[in-house]
Design a protein around this motif. Structure first.
Motif, PDB file in Angstrom:
ATOM      1  N   ALA A 273      73.709  -9.670  -6.339  1.00  0.00           N
ATOM      2  CA  ALA A 273      72.944  -8.663  -5.418  1.00  0.00           C
ATOM      3  C   ALA A 273      73.827  -8.655  -4.007  1.00  0.00           C
ATOM      4  O   ALA A 273      74.515  -9.555  -3.688  1.00  0.00           O
ATOM      5  CB  ALA A 273      71.623  -9.346  -5.040  1.00  0.00           C
ATOM      6  N   VAL A 274      73.837  -7.674  -3.104  1.00  0.00           N
ATOM      7  CA  VAL A 274      74.440  -7.311  -2.036  1.00  0.00           C
ATOM      8  C   VAL A 274      73.417  -8.020  -0.825  1.00  0.00           C
ATOM      9  O   VAL A 274      72.399  -7.596  -0.648  1.00  0.00           O
ATOM     10  CB  VAL A 274      74.605  -5.966  -1.758  1.00  0.00           C
ATOM     11  CG1 VAL A 274      75.307  -5.988  -0.203  1.00  0.00           C
ATOM     12  CG2 VAL A 274      75.409  -5.413  -2.739  1.00  0.00           C
ATOM     13  N   VAL A 275      73.763  -9.170  -0.323  1.00  0.00           N
ATOM     14  CA  VAL A 275      73.235 -10.102   0.676  1.00  0.00           C
ATOM     15  C   VAL A 275      73.614  -9.924   2.185  1.00  0.00           C
ATOM     16  O   VAL A 275      74.980 -10.225   2.504  1.00  0.00           O
ATOM     17  CB  VAL A 275      72.915 -11.390   0.294  1.00  0.00           C
ATOM     18  CG1 VAL A 275      72.069 -12.220   1.267  1.00  0.00           C
ATOM     19  CG2 VAL A 275      72.589 -11.450  -1.194  1.00  0.00           C
ATOM     20  N   TYR A 276      72.874  -9.500   3.138  1.00  0.00           N
ATOM     21  CA  TYR A 276      73.285  -9.536   4.437  1.00  0.00           C
ATOM     22  C   TYR A 276      73.388 -11.131   4.941  1.00  0.00           C
ATOM     23  O   TYR A 276      72.429 -11.803   4.737  1.00  0.00           O
ATOM     24  CB  TYR A 276      72.148  -8.910   5.309  1.00  0.00           C
ATOM     25  CG  TYR A 276      72.368  -8.793   6.723  1.00  0.00           C
ATOM     26  CD1 TYR A 276      73.578  -8.040   7.168  1.00  0.00           C
ATOM     27  CD2 TYR A 276      71.594  -9.708   7.586  1.00  0.00           C
ATOM     28  CE1 TYR A 276      73.696  -8.275   8.697  1.00  0.00           C
ATOM     29  CE2 TYR A 276      71.857  -9.342   8.850  1.00  0.00           C
ATOM     30  CZ  TYR A 276      72.697  -8.660   9.482  1.00  0.00           C
ATOM     31  OH  TYR A 276      72.981  -8.735  10.966  1.00  0.00           O
TER      32      TYR A 276
ATOM     33  N   PHE B 271      78.351  -7.030  10.521  1.00  0.00           N
ATOM     34  CA  PHE B 271      79.328  -6.817   9.887  1.00  0.00           C
ATOM     35  C   PHE B 271      79.865  -7.460   8.647  1.00  0.00           C
ATOM     36  O   PHE B 271      81.010  -7.598   8.529  1.00  0.00           O
ATOM     37  CB  PHE B 271      80.581  -6.758  10.875  1.00  0.00           C
ATOM     38  CG  PHE B 271      80.312  -5.653  12.010  1.00  0.00           C
ATOM     39  CD1 PHE B 271      80.383  -4.194  11.785  1.00  0.00           C
ATOM     40  CD2 PHE B 271      79.766  -6.198  13.223  1.00  0.00           C
ATOM     41  CE1 PHE B 271      80.106  -3.598  13.025  1.00  0.00           C
ATOM     42  CE2 PHE B 271      79.247  -5.332  14.384  1.00  0.00           C
ATOM     43  CZ  PHE B 271      79.516  -4.022  13.994  1.00  0.00           C
ATOM     44  N   SER B 272      78.865  -8.431   8.015  1.00  0.00           N
ATOM     45  CA  SER B 272      79.092  -9.146   7.049  1.00  0.00           C
ATOM     46  C   SER B 272      78.241  -9.048   5.988  1.00  0.00           C
ATOM     47  O   SER B 272      76.986  -9.486   6.098  1.00  0.00           O
ATOM     48  CB  SER B 272      79.414 -10.515   7.267  1.00  0.00           C
ATOM     49  OG  SER B 272      79.691 -11.368   6.208  1.00  0.00           O
ATOM     50  N   VAL B 273      78.552  -8.627   4.616  1.00  0.00           N
ATOM     51  CA  VAL B 273      77.672  -8.565   3.608  1.00  0.00           C
ATOM     52  C   VAL B 273      78.590  -9.359   2.379  1.00  0.00           C
ATOM     53  O   VAL B 273      79.898  -9.166   2.511  1.00  0.00           O
ATOM     54  CB  VAL B 273      77.013  -7.441   2.951  1.00  0.00           C
ATOM     55  CG1 VAL B 273      76.261  -6.473   4.035  1.00  0.00           C
ATOM     56  CG2 VAL B 273      78.092  -6.293   2.701  1.00  0.00           C
ATOM     57  N   VAL B 274      77.788  -9.974   1.241  1.00  0.00           N
ATOM     58  CA  VAL B 274      78.471 -10.697   0.444  1.00  0.00           C
ATOM     59  C   VAL B 274      77.537 -10.343  -0.838  1.00  0.00           C
ATOM     60  O   VAL B 274      76.499 -10.219  -0.858  1.00  0.00           O
ATOM     61  CB  VAL B 274      78.583 -12.199   0.504  1.00  0.00           C
ATOM     62  CG1 VAL B 274      79.315 -12.591   1.790  1.00  0.00           C
ATOM     63  CG2 VAL B 274      77.205 -12.779   0.725  1.00  0.00           C
TER      64      VAL B 274
ATOM     65  N   HIS C 249      72.809   0.562  10.215  1.00  0.00           N
ATOM     66  CA  HIS C 249      72.045   0.113  11.209  1.00  0.00           C
ATOM     67  C   HIS C 249      71.930  -1.469  11.097  1.00  0.00           C
ATOM     68  O   HIS C 249      72.007  -2.239  12.097  1.00  0.00           O
ATOM     69  CB  HIS C 249      70.731   0.746  11.468  1.00  0.00           C
ATOM     70  CG  HIS C 249      70.937   2.384  11.775  1.00  0.00           C
ATOM     71  ND1 HIS C 249      71.512   2.924  12.607  1.00  0.00           N
ATOM     72  CD2 HIS C 249      70.131   3.063  11.010  1.00  0.00           C
ATOM     73  CE1 HIS C 249      71.422   3.929  12.382  1.00  0.00           C
ATOM     74  NE2 HIS C 249      70.539   4.153  11.613  1.00  0.00           N
ATOM     75  N   MET C 250      71.365  -1.862  10.036  1.00  0.00           N
ATOM     76  CA  MET C 250      71.100  -3.346   9.891  1.00  0.00           C
ATOM     77  C   MET C 250      72.698  -4.009   9.859  1.00  0.00           C
ATOM     78  O   MET C 250      72.886  -5.366  10.280  1.00  0.00           O
ATOM     79  CB  MET C 250      70.433  -3.604   8.376  1.00  0.00           C
ATOM     80  CG  MET C 250      69.088  -3.294   8.690  1.00  0.00           C
ATOM     81  SD  MET C 250      68.023  -3.556   7.011  1.00  0.00           S
ATOM     82  CE  MET C 250      69.206  -2.530   5.799  1.00  0.00           C
ATOM     83  N   TYR C 251      73.631  -3.690   9.163  1.00  0.00           N
ATOM     84  CA  TYR C 251      74.887  -4.126   8.792  1.00  0.00           C
ATOM     85  C   TYR C 251      75.415  -4.296   9.998  1.00  0.00           C
ATOM     86  O   TYR C 251      76.164  -5.513  10.604  1.00  0.00           O
ATOM     87  CB  TYR C 251      75.573  -3.338   7.980  1.00  0.00           C
ATOM     88  CG  TYR C 251      77.228  -3.692   7.758  1.00  0.00           C
ATOM     89  CD1 TYR C 251      77.460  -4.477   6.935  1.00  0.00           C
ATOM     90  CD2 TYR C 251      78.182  -2.784   8.324  1.00  0.00           C
ATOM     91  CE1 TYR C 251      78.811  -4.890   6.716  1.00  0.00           C
ATOM     92  CE2 TYR C 251      79.669  -3.389   8.133  1.00  0.00           C
ATOM     93  CZ  TYR C 251      79.901  -4.189   7.564  1.00  0.00           C
ATOM     94  OH  TYR C 251      81.086  -4.572   7.406  1.00  0.00           O
TER      95      TYR C 251
ATOM     96  N   ALA D 173      67.264  -7.533  11.407  1.00  0.00           N
ATOM     97  CA  ALA D 173      67.305  -8.088  10.075  1.00  0.00           C
ATOM     98  C   ALA D 173      67.627  -9.348  10.230  1.00  0.00           C
ATOM     99  O   ALA D 173      68.664  -9.912  11.108  1.00  0.00           O
ATOM    100  CB  ALA D 173      68.395  -7.175   9.261  1.00  0.00           C
ATOM    101  N   GLU D 174      67.402 -10.195   9.192  1.00  0.00           N
ATOM    102  CA  GLU D 174      67.778 -11.704   9.186  1.00  0.00           C
ATOM    103  C   GLU D 174      68.662 -11.996   8.005  1.00  0.00           C
ATOM    104  O   GLU D 174      68.686 -11.344   7.040  1.00  0.00           O
ATOM    105  CB  GLU D 174      66.515 -12.577   9.115  1.00  0.00           C
ATOM    106  CG  GLU D 174      65.728 -12.375  10.560  1.00  0.00           C
ATOM    107  CD  GLU D 174      64.513 -13.337  10.287  1.00  0.00           C
ATOM    108  OE1 GLU D 174      64.576 -13.867   9.359  1.00  0.00           O
ATOM    109  OE2 GLU D 174      63.791 -13.356  11.288  1.00  0.00           O
ATOM    110  N   SER D 175      69.485 -12.980   8.240  1.00  0.00           N
ATOM    111  CA  SER D 175      70.335 -13.354   7.072  1.00  0.00           C
ATOM    112  C   SER D 175      69.440 -13.509   5.606  1.00  0.00           C
ATOM    113  O   SER D 175      68.579 -14.186   5.826  1.00  0.00           O
ATOM    114  CB  SER D 175      71.104 -14.528   7.605  1.00  0.00           C
ATOM    115  OG  SER D 175      72.064 -15.017   6.504  1.00  0.00           O
ATOM    116  N   GLY D 176      70.309 -13.098   4.686  1.00  0.00           N
ATOM    117  CA  GLY D 176      69.658 -13.236   3.384  1.00  0.00           C
ATOM    118  C   GLY D 176      68.798 -12.298   2.816  1.00  0.00           C
ATOM    119  O   GLY D 176      68.589 -12.177   1.615  1.00  0.00           O
TER     120      GLY D 176
END
Length: 383
Positions: A3-6, A10-13, A43-45, A51-54
């Protein structure tokens, strides 16, 4: 599942997260075959929300049902379906009125729910290999089996209905003229929808040459706002009167005319000047009550300086709010099947899920022609 996780601004993995499971008899589990990156995800990115990490991103989702809850009656394993980005119950006061974007059930204390979006409920996003769909009989739209129209159908989750919704909010009728501010994916869908609805003239306002060229390709009249006041440019082509209707497909991150800084209210104020007296404004562009990155203290709290006096003087009306996707998606699906609509002209890239981090970075910077990205988990149909 992948899955794409925030992680942080400026960082998703792409990483392993827990597989979804049936939590209620009305749920289904969908194996995702296509999921799109939306401008709203940026907007979240960019850290412009709470938006919180995860959080797992992804509210534009299409796939094949793998598992069916015991209470589901109209769907079966193997059905190909697309889901509105709105999660809705189907039976609350707003859903019964067709206002599924403002469901009162799925996100207690708030009107509206969505997959993978901050403050929109506990619903995991679909930029992943699988997705749990609640109230599945109501939220799933069946599609013809197979892979035909894949990139057209995934746009039924959000941007095609949202563009159409902008025209509906403006009450656009055949023969009328309309100015659409913004030629990103939603703006292009609004211009395209206006043409489908029989508009006589459609003006598309933006500053990015590739976007304006795409608007011209579909029959809209491009207006580059860096070359002069867009309202004046449009009035020159409408006998000085302005357009009958206007659509804001930009929202709160609107750019000043010289593109040097943000002016959150500039599109709203330009529309007031662009649209003729007694005309209608449709505003599907996103505005938020809290923007940590706002250019001033008022903007950080969703308070914008809009020319309400001028709007009142001109007797204009305004319709706002996110799209009630279910109001439009069935008809728009049938236009696609009939060959009357092909919204996938906005899709610039189709990529496997593991390329999501690079896609987010390039989409955010508007480089290499990145305008609309569709991810294909499992590498299905990846190009």
């Amino acid at each position: 599942m992948k899955a794409v996780v925030y992680e942080e601004p400026f960082s998703v993995v792409v990483r392993d997260v827990q597989d979804p499971s049936i939590q209620h008899p009305n749920d289904v589990i969908v194996r995702v075959t296509s999921t799109a990156i939306c401008g709203s995800d940026l907007h979240m990115y960019e850290g412009r929300t709470a938006a919180e990490s995860g959080i797992v991103f992804g509210h534009e989702n299409l796939g094949v049902i793998e598992e069916v809850g015991s209470g589901v009656t109209s769907l079966s394993e193997g059905d190909r379906v697309v889901m509105p980005f709105n999660v809705a119950c189907g039976f609350c006061k707003n859903c019964l009125a067709g206002k599924t974007g403002f469901c009162l059930t799925v996100n207690p204390g708030f009107a509206g729910g969505a997959y993978g979006y901050v403050a929109m409920g506990p619903f995991i996003g679909g930029q992943a290999e699988r997705l749990r769909v609640p109230y599945a009989d109501f939220n799933c739209l069946k599609l013809p089996p197979g892979e035909e129209f894949e990139t057209d159908f995934v746009l039924l989750a959000d941007i095609f209905p949202t563009g159409y919704h902008g025209c509906e909010l403006a009450q656009l009728s055949p023969g009328e003229s309309v100015a659409v501010y913004g030629a990103g994916p939603v703006g292009l869908m609004a211009a395209y929808s206006a043409l489908l609805r029989g508009a006589s003239k459609v003006f598309s306002v933006d500053r990015v040459p590739e976007r304006l060229a795409k608007a011209e390709e579909i029959g809209a009249i491009p207006i580059d706002f860096t070359k002069g006041d867009p309202a004046e440019q449009i009035k020159e082509q409408t006998g000085g009167e302005g357009t009958d209707k206007g659509v804001d497909a930009v929202g709160y991150q609107a750019q000043a005319h010289d593109a040097s800084h943000e002016e959150p209210a500039i599109v709203l104020n330009e529309l007031v000047e662009t649209v003729r007296p007694t005309g209608m404004l449709g505003v599907p562009g996103l505005y938020v009550p809290s923007d940590p990155g706002g250019p001033d203290e008022h903007a950080k709290h969703g308070q914008l300086l809009v020319s309400i006096g001028r709007m009142f003087e001109k007797g204009q009306q305004m319709g706002t709010g996110q799209c009630n996707v279910k109001r439009y998606n069935r008809q728009l699906r049938d236009l696609i099947i009939a060959g009357r609509a092909k919204p996938s002209f906005v899709v610039s890239h189709e990529l496997p899920l593991d390329q999501a981090p690079q896609a987010y970075e390039k989409f955010d910077k508007r480089v290499e022609g990145y305008t609309k990205v569709v991810l294909h988990p499992g590498h299905a149909l990846a190009a």
